[in-house]
Design a protein around this motif. Sequence first.
Motif, PDB file in Angstrom:
ATOM      1  N   VAL A 171      70.164  40.307-139.753  1.00 32.66           N
ATOM      2  CA  VAL A 171      71.358  41.156-139.606  1.00 32.66           C
ATOM      3  C   VAL A 171      72.517  40.583-140.418  1.00 32.66           C
ATOM      4  CG1 VAL A 171      73.122  41.934-137.973  1.00 32.66           C
ATOM      5  CG2 VAL A 171      70.717  42.118-137.373  1.00 32.66           C
ATOM      6  N   MET A 172      72.745  39.273-140.308  1.00 31.72           N
ATOM      7  CA  MET A 172      73.866  38.659-141.015  1.00 31.72           C
ATOM      8  C   MET A 172      73.699  38.788-142.530  1.00 31.72           C
ATOM      9  SD  MET A 172      75.785  37.905-138.575  1.00 31.72           S
ATOM     10  CE  MET A 172      77.094  37.158-139.473  1.00 31.72           C
ATOM     11  N   LEU A 173      72.496  38.624-143.037  1.00 34.43           N
ATOM     12  CA  LEU A 173      72.299  38.761-144.479  1.00 34.43           C
ATOM     13  C   LEU A 173      72.462  40.213-144.934  1.00 34.43           C
ATOM     14  CD1 LEU A 173      69.536  36.134-145.302  1.00 34.43           C
ATOM     15  CD2 LEU A 173      72.021  35.961-145.502  1.00 34.43           C
ATOM     16  N   LEU A 174      72.087  41.164-144.095  1.00 33.81           N
ATOM     17  CA  LEU A 174      72.347  42.569-144.431  1.00 33.81           C
ATOM     18  C   LEU A 174      73.850  42.858-144.456  1.00 33.81           C
ATOM     19  CD1 LEU A 174      69.496  44.374-142.470  1.00 33.81           C
ATOM     20  CD2 LEU A 174      69.794  44.264-144.952  1.00 33.81           C
ATOM     21  N   VAL A 175      74.591  42.229-143.558  1.00 31.94           N
ATOM     22  CA  VAL A 175      76.048  42.386-143.559  1.00 31.94           C
ATOM     23  C   VAL A 175      76.629  41.815-144.857  1.00 31.94           C
ATOM     24  CG1 VAL A 175      78.180  41.604-142.437  1.00 31.94           C
ATOM     25  CG2 VAL A 175      76.292  42.452-141.057  1.00 31.94           C
ATOM     26  N   VAL A 176      76.130  40.653-145.277  1.00 30.33           N
ATOM     27  CA  VAL A 176      76.601  40.055-146.532  1.00 30.33           C
ATOM     28  C   VAL A 176      76.289  40.980-147.704  1.00 30.33           C
ATOM     29  CG1 VAL A 176      76.232  38.150-148.156  1.00 30.33           C
ATOM     30  CG2 VAL A 176      76.519  37.681-145.712  1.00 30.33           C
ATOM     31  N   MET A 177      75.085  41.538-147.724  1.00 32.58           N
ATOM     32  CA  MET A 177      74.712  42.459-148.802  1.00 32.58           C
ATOM     33  C   MET A 177      75.640  43.668-148.828  1.00 32.58           C
ATOM     34  SD  MET A 177      70.534  42.173-148.610  1.00 32.58           S
ATOM     35  CE  MET A 177      70.345  43.835-149.120  1.00 32.58           C
ATOM     36  N   SER A 178      75.977  44.193-147.648  1.00 32.14           N
ATOM     37  CA  SER A 178      76.861  45.357-147.618  1.00 32.14           C
ATOM     38  C   SER A 178      78.274  44.996-148.079  1.00 32.14           C
ATOM     39  CB  SER A 178      76.894  45.983-146.221  1.00 32.14           C
ATOM     40  OG  SER A 178      77.608  45.166-145.324  1.00 32.14           O
ATOM     41  N   ARG A 179      78.735  43.800-147.758  1.00 32.25           N
ATOM     42  CA  ARG A 179      80.063  43.366-148.214  1.00 32.25           C
ATOM     43  C   ARG A 179      80.093  43.198-149.734  1.00 32.25           C
ATOM     44  NH1 ARG A 179      83.758  42.200-144.332  1.00 32.25           N
ATOM     45  NH2 ARG A 179      83.006  41.581-142.288  1.00 32.25           N
ATOM     46  N   VAL A 180      79.036  42.618-150.293  1.00 35.56           N
ATOM     47  CA  VAL A 180      78.971  42.443-151.748  1.00 35.56           C
ATOM     48  C   VAL A 180      78.885  43.803-152.434  1.00 35.56           C
ATOM     49  CG1 VAL A 180      77.564  41.521-153.634  1.00 35.56           C
ATOM     50  CG2 VAL A 180      78.037  40.112-151.615  1.00 35.56           C
ATOM     51  N   TYR A 181      78.102  44.702-151.879  1.00 35.58           N
ATOM     52  CA  TYR A 181      78.022  46.059-152.436  1.00 35.58           C
ATOM     53  C   TYR A 181      79.393  46.731-152.396  1.00 35.58           C
ATOM     54  CZ  TYR A 181      76.766  50.940-153.068  1.00 35.58           C
ATOM     55  OH  TYR A 181      76.711  52.229-153.522  1.00 35.58           O
ATOM     56  N   SER A 182      80.104  46.571-151.299  1.00 39.80           N
ATOM     57  CA  SER A 182      81.443  47.139-151.177  1.00 39.80           C
ATOM     58  C   SER A 182      82.383  46.528-152.216  1.00 39.80           C
ATOM     59  CB  SER A 182      81.994  46.892-149.766  1.00 39.80           C
ATOM     60  OG  SER A 182      83.305  47.387-149.648  1.00 39.80           O
ATOM     61  N   LEU A 183      82.236  45.248-152.460  1.00 39.52           N
ATOM     62  CA  LEU A 183      83.051  44.595-153.482  1.00 39.52           C
ATOM     63  C   LEU A 183      82.799  45.210-154.857  1.00 39.52           C
ATOM     64  CD1 LEU A 183      84.927  42.171-154.249  1.00 39.52           C
ATOM     65  CD2 LEU A 183      82.828  40.864-154.590  1.00 39.52           C
ATOM     66  N   ILE A 184      81.537  45.484-155.159  1.00 45.97           N
ATOM     67  CA  ILE A 184      81.168  46.067-156.452  1.00 45.97           C
ATOM     68  C   ILE A 184      81.652  47.514-156.556  1.00 45.97           C
ATOM     69  CG2 ILE A 184      79.208  46.799-157.873  1.00 45.97           C
ATOM     70  CD1 ILE A 184      77.716  44.317-156.658  1.00 45.97           C
ATOM     71  N   VAL A 185      81.431  48.291-155.521  1.00 51.41           N
ATOM     72  CA  VAL A 185      81.731  49.721-155.553  1.00 51.41           C
ATOM     73  C   VAL A 185      83.212  50.016-155.297  1.00 51.41           C
ATOM     74  CG1 VAL A 185      81.257  51.923-154.393  1.00 51.41           C
ATOM     75  CG2 VAL A 185      79.398  50.361-154.915  1.00 51.41           C
ATOM     76  N   ASP A 186      83.805  49.340-154.306  1.00 49.82           N
ATOM     77  CA  ASP A 186      85.159  49.662-153.871  1.00 49.82           C
ATOM     78  C   ASP A 186      86.234  48.792-154.510  1.00 49.82           C
ATOM     79  OD1 ASP A 186      83.993  51.544-152.182  1.00 49.82           O
ATOM     80  OD2 ASP A 186      83.748  50.067-150.588  1.00 49.82           O
ATOM     81  N   VAL A 242      76.477  31.811-144.529  1.00 48.52           N
ATOM     82  CA  VAL A 242      76.037  30.529-143.953  1.00 48.52           C
ATOM     83  C   VAL A 242      75.289  30.776-142.648  1.00 48.52           C
ATOM     84  CG1 VAL A 242      76.857  28.390-142.863  1.00 48.52           C
ATOM     85  CG2 VAL A 242      77.774  29.096-145.080  1.00 48.52           C
ATOM     86  N   ALA A 243      75.844  31.615-141.766  1.00 47.14           N
ATOM     87  CA  ALA A 243      75.183  31.907-140.491  1.00 47.14           C
ATOM     88  C   ALA A 243      73.814  32.540-140.732  1.00 47.14           C
ATOM     89  CB  ALA A 243      76.052  32.818-139.632  1.00 47.14           C
ATOM     90  N   GLY A 244      73.741  33.515-141.624  1.00 43.37           N
ATOM     91  CA  GLY A 244      72.463  34.161-141.917  1.00 43.37           C
ATOM     92  C   GLY A 244      71.433  33.184-142.452  1.00 43.37           C
ATOM     93  N   ALA A 245      71.854  32.327-143.381  1.00 44.21           N
ATOM     94  CA  ALA A 245      70.928  31.343-143.952  1.00 44.21           C
ATOM     95  C   ALA A 245      70.463  30.342-142.901  1.00 44.21           C
ATOM     96  CB  ALA A 245      71.594  30.626-145.125  1.00 44.21           C
TER      97      ALA A 245
END
Length: 127
Positions: A83-98, A114-117
């Motif tokens: 879940v935490m790594l999916l949240v990180v992926m969504s934040r990075v995607y938002s950074l790229i798109v938004d 860090v928590a996800g890893a």
Amino acid sequence: MTICHRLVLYGLLGLVGLGLAVPGLVGIFKSGVGQSSLAAASLEGKNQLRAVNAMMAALGIIALWACLDLVRFRYLVTALGIVMLLVVMSRVYSLIVDGLLRRMFFVYVFVEAVAGAVFLLWAPAGR
């Protein structure tokens, strides 16, 4: 499991648990107008936000529940890592798109990564 291993897992699970459960529960019961209300224009939107807040609170409670017995609930620790790594992926995607966000974005992304890893790579071993 060493004391250091336990302390890291308890600390991160507590941080994630409280960081999700408290705002999630507060978000479920928000009402009114203005700054303290849910940011949605329609009743359907408010309903969806309450549901998302409930899911967020549930994930926080699951993280805290995993603290009861790290070894027995190691699968919850692993699931929270996903879940935490999916949240990180969504934040990075938002950074790229938004576009670039404020400084707190980087703090959130760092802590969540860090928590996800840790949850995925350093989950408690089985008995």
